[in-house]
Scaffold this motif. Sequence first.
Motif: not given
Lengths: 435, 224
Positions: A304-305, A308, A311
Amino acid sequence: MIKKIYIKLILIFTVIFFAGNVTAFVIAYNTTEKNLLGGLADMLSGVTADSKAVYEQGGSKAETIEKLYSSGMIAVKFYKTTAELKKAYDLTDEELLSAENKPVIMVVRAVDKHGKKLPICIVKSGKQYIVAVITPKGLLLDIRVLTFRVSVLSLLIGSLLMLIASRIIVKPVRKLSAATEKIAKGDFNIRIHNNRRDEIGQLIKNFNIMAGELAGMEMLRNNFISDISHEFKTPLTSIEGYTKLLRDCKNDTERNEYIDIITEETKRLSALSGNILLLNRIENENIALAKSAFRLDEQIRQVILFHENKWSNKQIELQLDLEETVYEGNEQLLYQVWLNLFDNAVKFSGTKGLIEVRLKKKDSKTIFTITDYGSGMTQEEQKRIFEKFFTGDRSRSTEGNGLGLSIVKRILDMHSGTIEVISRPGEFTKLTVNL
Amino acid sequence: MANILLVDDNEKIRKLMEIYLKRDGYNILHAENGKAALDVLDAAIADLIIADIMMPEMDGYELIRSLRNAGFDTPVLMVTARDTFPDKKMGFDLGADDYMTKPVDMDELVLRVKALLRRSKISSEKQILLGNIILDYDSLEVRTPEENIELPKKEFYLLYKLLSYPKKIFTRQELMDEIWGLDSEADERTVDVHIRRLREKFGASSEFDIITIRGLGYKGVIRA
């Protein structure tokens, strides 16, 4: 060393046969000696008794009788003095005394060439002693010699038969060898006819299976390569085309449009080549999957990072519920799974959209779900998303090339995991991974 | 402005990177392989090196190894087509500071160069300057115009880390590994406790803020 298996087999056979026979020979010789010589001993007493009888009848001289037996298996000798007799056979006086009246068999110190004690038969007749002894010829016509001859013969015949019998192994091995050579050259259509059930039959059966698998793989590979080159050609055509247009373009808006298209197609090509390399690596990894234990929840956070800026640029809201989980698998490949799934979720979410990611353990299974509330997909699409190169509605996928989810599925297969999709067009898409 | 040395045997790539980097005001030096790079470094100082891996004469790995062995701690950004995990690991093990795989987005390249230079400056000067506030690594002090606050080690390092990479999210695990060490008995709640203490000490009036991203971790931001 020795090149032909036939020769090896014959040699082995010969050695075994020979060794077997010689051993049998030696054992038999030493254990049956007494009996053998026992049979001869009967003959000796017979001869001695007959000689005595004939001599005492008169009419025949000692020399005549000796000559009579001289060419046979048993020789007869007359001894006039005890001195001679004692010298020849090293007899004692008691022994001589015992032969006064009837023939006596004695196993004496007389030895034959092999150092074996031989029996003699001795009897007194008048003033002389008659001795019967076995001649060398007699020895020769011994059963032992017969046995030896039989052995040699059976060896020769056996070898011949062995030669023929060996074919049962050598022939299929040769066939297998020739077929394997063909496979090495790239002909995977070769199969060997198999009507055996033994180990060689099993080998042939497995060989045929292997050839089938290779042929199948070859076909898949060829299909894959032609699919890929097709996938490359489309964006390349766009790029070439729009680049040419750019040169002559005077209009700014048009120019920017063309440039955008070129940029987009280039990105698509990058993603494609990356995915192909990955897919290739995965196929190779299949043979020995390197596993290690690592924190799955942390890995998902890292993914997810990594995304970054994507998103946060879309101002997407993330709802994360990640249970602390340690998993044993291939870290690098699983990273790719989450990367692709998250990437898709972001891609298909609109601005300010919501993405939910959950990681839970249930019994011994790990369940990962990712839900986006974006464009969703039709039933048709849901069935096909894991196919290679399937991209659904092309107008929606700007950078996709359809390999992402097929790679995901492949990696999950390798970990004995599953993936399912539920979706409603225009509403949401939820992907569930079970590991 | 800073000097950046570009090491790649492909001239077109170097030219492309030069155009982008010059736009941001950097000075550019060129070398077509590791050996040429070392020659250039004999005569000039580079603040950052961008290096490919696959080059003739001396490859990227060799170059970093030589540099680190000679005591140069210039930040190195590897830009290469080699994209497998073992390739990356080797790069980082040898001393690379960052790693990008081709095809490379040039805008991203520029951003990373900026971040690397900033980090390098911070680590060489051991200070972070934020408006009126200075974080001094050696003394563990946060100096404001009003006062100097000395923080306990872990709290300081935590704050320093977050503010060295402003706007970057760190997970609790990452922070723990770096500040408490990999073998530490501390658990992720310890990080939460320290963050709470930092927030108590530096309230709304400070130049920075620590933001919680639920489920992910923390980030430090500098108020405009």
